[in-house]
Design a protein around this motif. Structure first.
Motif, mmCIF file in Angstrom:
data_model
loop_
_atom_site.group_PDB
_atom_site.id
_atom_site.type_symbol
_atom_site.label_atom_id
_atom_site.label_comp_id
_atom_site.label_asym_id
_atom_site.label_seq_id
_atom_site.Cartn_x
_atom_site.Cartn_y
_atom_site.Cartn_z
ATOM 1 N N ILE A 1 13.678 26.290 16.775
ATOM 2 C CA ILE A 1 13.729 26.080 18.220
ATOM 3 C C ILE A 1 14.175 24.643 18.481
ATOM 4 C CG2 ILE A 1 12.346 26.008 20.338
ATOM 5 C CD1 ILE A 1 10.627 28.252 19.131
ATOM 6 N N ASP A 2 15.188 24.491 19.312
ATOM 7 C CA ASP A 2 15.662 23.146 19.655
ATOM 8 C C ASP A 2 14.564 22.395 20.390
ATOM 9 O OD1 ASP A 2 18.725 23.199 19.086
ATOM 10 O OD2 ASP A 2 18.339 25.076 20.137
ATOM 11 N N ARG B 1 19.774 36.308 1.298
ATOM 12 C CA ARG B 1 20.826 35.760 2.152
ATOM 13 C C ARG B 1 22.110 36.602 2.159
ATOM 14 N NH1 ARG B 1 20.456 30.988 -0.305
ATOM 15 N NH2 ARG B 1 22.702 30.732 -0.246
ATOM 16 N N VAL C 1 26.767 36.391 0.337
ATOM 17 C CA VAL C 1 25.605 35.496 0.372
ATOM 18 C C VAL C 1 26.002 34.288 1.210
ATOM 19 C CG1 VAL C 1 23.940 34.148 -0.937
ATOM 20 C CG2 VAL C 1 24.956 36.200 -1.958
ATOM 21 N N ASP C 2 25.266 34.085 2.274
ATOM 22 C CA ASP C 2 25.578 32.986 3.166
ATOM 23 C C ASP C 2 25.412 31.640 2.474
ATOM 24 O OD1 ASP C 2 26.427 33.680 5.665
ATOM 25 O OD2 ASP C 2 24.421 34.255 6.329
ATOM 26 N N ILE D 1 15.685 32.419 -6.749
ATOM 27 C CA ILE D 1 16.405 33.679 -6.975
ATOM 28 C C ILE D 1 16.271 34.593 -5.752
ATOM 29 C CG2 ILE D 1 16.409 35.790 -8.363
ATOM 30 C CD1 ILE D 1 15.536 33.962 -10.771
ATOM 31 N N LYS E 1 16.934 34.359 7.237
ATOM 32 C CA LYS E 1 17.454 33.172 7.883
ATOM 33 C C LYS E 1 16.323 32.429 8.584
ATOM 34 C CE LYS E 1 21.901 33.564 9.463
ATOM 35 N NZ LYS E 1 22.989 33.809 10.437
ATOM 36 N N GLU F 1 22.947 27.573 -7.153
ATOM 37 C CA GLU F 1 22.606 28.994 -7.183
ATOM 38 C C GLU F 1 23.549 29.788 -8.087
ATOM 39 O OE1 GLU F 1 20.283 29.667 -2.969
ATOM 40 O OE2 GLU F 1 22.476 29.539 -2.939
ATOM 41 N N GLU G 1 20.342 29.632 5.336
ATOM 42 C CA GLU G 1 21.035 29.328 6.578
ATOM 43 C C GLU G 1 20.050 29.321 7.730
ATOM 44 O OE1 GLU G 1 24.899 30.562 9.164
ATOM 45 O OE2 GLU G 1 24.299 31.904 7.559
ATOM 46 N N TYR G 2 20.322 28.524 8.731
ATOM 47 C CA TYR G 2 19.433 28.571 9.878
ATOM 48 C C TYR G 2 20.240 28.673 11.153
ATOM 49 C CZ TYR G 2 20.399 23.669 10.881
ATOM 50 O OH TYR G 2 21.004 22.497 11.198
ATOM 51 N N LEU H 1 22.679 20.824 3.650
ATOM 52 C CA LEU H 1 21.704 20.211 2.760
ATOM 53 C C LEU H 1 22.116 20.254 1.294
ATOM 54 C CD1 LEU H 1 18.633 21.633 4.646
ATOM 55 C CD2 LEU H 1 19.511 19.306 4.742
ATOM 56 N N GLN H 2 22.889 21.241 0.897
ATOM 57 C CA GLN H 2 23.221 21.365 -0.522
ATOM 58 C C GLN H 2 24.721 21.573 -0.706
ATOM 59 O OE1 GLN H 2 20.818 23.360 -3.177
ATOM 60 N NE2 GLN H 2 19.051 23.571 -1.838
ATOM 61 N N ASP I 1 14.545 22.271 3.729
ATOM 62 C CA ASP I 1 15.524 22.137 2.661
ATOM 63 C C ASP I 1 15.361 23.299 1.687
ATOM 64 O OD1 ASP I 1 17.329 21.372 0.821
ATOM 65 O OD2 ASP I 1 16.178 19.690 0.034
ATOM 66 N N MET I 2 15.809 24.466 2.067
ATOM 67 C CA MET I 2 15.636 25.647 1.226
ATOM 68 C C MET I 2 16.945 26.335 0.946
ATOM 69 S SD MET I 2 12.156 27.618 2.190
ATOM 70 C CE MET I 2 12.326 28.700 0.796
ATOM 71 N N ASN I 3 18.040 25.693 1.258
ATOM 72 C CA ASN I 3 19.332 26.321 1.152
ATOM 73 C C ASN I 3 19.326 27.741 1.701
ATOM 74 O OD1 ASN I 3 22.036 26.327 0.667
ATOM 75 N ND2 ASN I 3 21.843 27.122 -1.406
ATOM 76 N N PHE J 1 16.752 21.704 27.933
ATOM 77 C CA PHE J 1 16.925 20.858 26.738
ATOM 78 C C PHE J 1 18.082 21.332 25.877
ATOM 79 C CE2 PHE J 1 16.027 19.909 22.242
ATOM 80 C CZ PHE J 1 15.999 18.522 22.311
ATOM 81 N N ILE K 1 18.563 33.728 -2.942
ATOM 82 C CA ILE K 1 19.966 34.144 -3.059
ATOM 83 C C ILE K 1 20.135 35.547 -2.471
ATOM 84 C CG2 ILE K 1 21.858 34.712 -4.640
ATOM 85 C CD1 ILE K 1 20.673 32.640 -6.600
ATOM 86 N N PHE K 2 19.251 36.459 -2.883
ATOM 87 C CA PHE K 2 19.451 37.853 -2.482
ATOM 88 C C PHE K 2 19.038 38.152 -1.043
ATOM 89 C CE2 PHE K 2 19.676 37.952 -7.088
ATOM 90 C CZ PHE K 2 20.826 38.704 -7.267
ATOM 91 N N ASN L 1 7.741 18.720 24.039
ATOM 92 C CA ASN L 1 8.579 19.400 23.040
ATOM 93 C C ASN L 1 10.053 19.331 23.426
ATOM 94 O OD1 ASN L 1 6.121 22.016 22.645
ATOM 95 N ND2 ASN L 1 6.578 20.419 21.168
ATOM 96 N N ASN M 1 7.938 18.106 17.721
ATOM 97 C CA ASN M 1 8.411 19.472 17.504
ATOM 98 C C ASN M 1 7.312 20.495 17.230
ATOM 99 O OD1 ASN M 1 7.659 18.887 14.891
ATOM 100 N ND2 ASN M 1 9.715 18.256 14.296
ATOM 101 N N THR N 1 19.790 27.865 15.387
ATOM 102 C CA THR N 1 18.934 27.222 16.380
ATOM 103 C C THR N 1 18.792 28.138 17.581
ATOM 104 O OG1 THR N 1 20.774 26.158 17.497
ATOM 105 C CG2 THR N 1 19.762 24.945 15.676
#
Lengths: 231, 231
Positions: A132-133, A210, B211-212, A204, A128, B218, A89-90, B165-166, A85-87, B154, A207-208, B26, A138, A92
Motif C-alpha cells: 500500500i502506498d 512466480r 517466472v516473473d 526454490i 506477488k 535463481e 515481484e510487487y 533488488l536483485q 527483499d525477496m525477489n 496520496f 521461483i515456482f 500513513n 507505514n 503497489t
C-alpha cells in the motif's frame, strides 16, 4: 467480477476482524478466511465491531494454518507495508486496479498480524507482494489496509476480463509438486546442511510461485520432469 | 502537493478520532480539525488509538462550530455515503484524483458523525459533495473513510518507484539452463517420441520464461537442482 478472498493471518484483536468484515461489505467482498486468530473463534468483539456485516463474520472460515487457507486459490497476494527483499515481484496499491484488470482467476489477498505483519515464510506462499502506498509512517491499522484495498478493487471493477483459456493450478497442486521436489532433493542430499535447508526451500518455492498463470497441465509436466530426472 | 485539511464534524468516539489520525499520517496528512467532539478534548482514547500519530492528535485544532473550522479554507468537500439531493455537484472517490490534479488551493474534507454523517446544514457549507464508491451497504466506519480518501489522494501524488533488488537473469542464462534440462531429459528418455519433443520442449520453456523477474541467483539454483537430481 473478480471477488477476492480476504485472508487475515493470525489476527490478534477481535475488533480488527470485525472492522475488516465491515469494510469488506462496504466494497462488495464476502469471503473472509481467518488463520489462527489469537483469541479463538467465535469472538464477541469481532461480532460487535462488524455492525451490519455480521453475515461475513458468521460465514468466515477459520483455519489452523495458512497453506490450508489458500489451498484452493489460484493466485495470492501478500500485503506488506514495505517491499521486502525477496525477489518477488510487487505491485503497489496505485497499480493494483491495472493489474487486476487482466487477472481473471480465483485470487486471495493476505493481511498479516497487527504487530508484525506477515513473516517471510508466509510471504513466500504468495505469487506477488502487494504494497500500500504510504509515507514512511507505514504501519497501517489492519482494517484500514483491508478498507483501502477493497475500495481500490471495487472502484476498478468495470474492467474487462479476458477469458481463462486453461485451468490454473491451485495452491494445493503447487504445494504437492514442491513437496515432491523437496523429497527428491532430500534423497539426493541436495541440502548439504539442515541449517540452510529452510532458506533454500524458500528460494526454490519463490521461483515456482512466480510463474504467471501456471496451469494444471504445467504442474503435471513439472511432476513428470521430476519423476523422470529422479529415476 | 495539495495537503488537505481533514475535518471531523461532531465525532462521537475518541477511538475513531485516534484511528483517523493514524490513517492521516500513513498517507501524509498532518492537519486535523475537530468540530465539537462529543466527549470533549483532549480524549485519552484518541491518544491511545493514534499509535505513532500522536503528534497529529496534539496538533489538532478544536472548534465549537463548523463555520469557524473552515473559515480559512478555499475549497471544501463534504463526504457523504450517498449523493444527496441538494443540487450540489458531487465527485466520487473514483474520480477524486483526477479532480484534485487541477485543484491548486487550500482545501479541506469534512467527515460527519458516526451515526448520522453530516446534516444538510453542514453539507451546504461545502463546495462539493464527495462520495466514496461502495455497495448498497454504504455505512463506512469514519476512520475507514478517512483512510480510503487519504490513500486516494496520496497515491495520486506519489511518483512511481520500482527498486530492482536483485540482478536479473539474462535470456542467455535462461537458455543455457533450458539446454541443460533438455540434455538431462534426453538422457532419461523423457521425450518418448521425437515427434512430440519439440512441442513438449516448447511447453517446458513456456513455464520458465513466465517466472516473473527470474534472477541470476535463481537460475543457479535451478541448475543446481538439475545437476543434483540427475546424479
Amino acid at each position: 467480477m473478480n471477488e477476492a478472498v480476504i485472508i487475515l493471518v493470525a489476527p490478534q484483536m477481535g475488533e480488527n476482524i470485525g472492522a475488516a468484515a465491515r469494510a469488506m461489505k462496504n466494497f462488495g467482498f464476502r469471503n473472509l478466511r481467518i488463520v489462527a486468530p489469537r483469541d479463538g473463534w467465535p469472538n464477541e468483539k469481532a461480532d460487535n465491531m462488524s455492525v451490519g456485516a455480521i453475515d461475513i463474520i458468521h460465514n468466515a472460515k477459520v483455519y489452523d494454518d495458512l497453506s490450508a487457507a489458500i489451498s484452493d486459490l489460484e493466485y495470492v497476494y501478500a500485503t506488506t507495508s514495505v517491499p521486502r527483499d525477496m525477489n518477488k515481484e510487487y505491485v503497489t496499491s496505485k497499480k493494483l486496479a491495472q493489474e487486476l484488470a487482466v487477472r481473471d482467476c480465483k485470487f486471495g489477498i493476505m493481511f498479516g498480524r497487527e504487530n508484525s505483519g506477515l513473516n517471510n515464510d508466509e510471504i513466500m506462499l504468495a505469487n506477488k507482494i502487494l504494497t500500500i502506498d504510504t509515507t514512511d509512517f507505514n504501519s497501517l491499522n489492519i482494517a484500514h489496509a483491508v478498507a483501502v484495498i477493497c475500495h481500490e478493487i471495487f472502484k476498478s471493477n468495470t474492467a474487462q476480463h479476458s477469458p481463462n483459456l486453461q485451468e490454473l493450478a491451485t495452491k494445493n497442486e503447487v504445494a504437492l509438486f514442491l513437496n515432491h521436489l523437496e523429497e527428491e532433493l532430500d534423497n539426493k542430499n541436495f541440502f548439504k546442511s539442515l541449517d540452510k535447508k529452510p532458506r533454500m526451500m524458500r528460494n526454490i518455492t519463490n521461483i515456482f510461485t512466480r510463474v504467471d498463470k501456471l496451469s494444471n497441465a504445467e504442474i503435471q509436466t513439472l511432476r513428470g520432469i521430476l519423476k523422470s530426472l529422479s529415476n
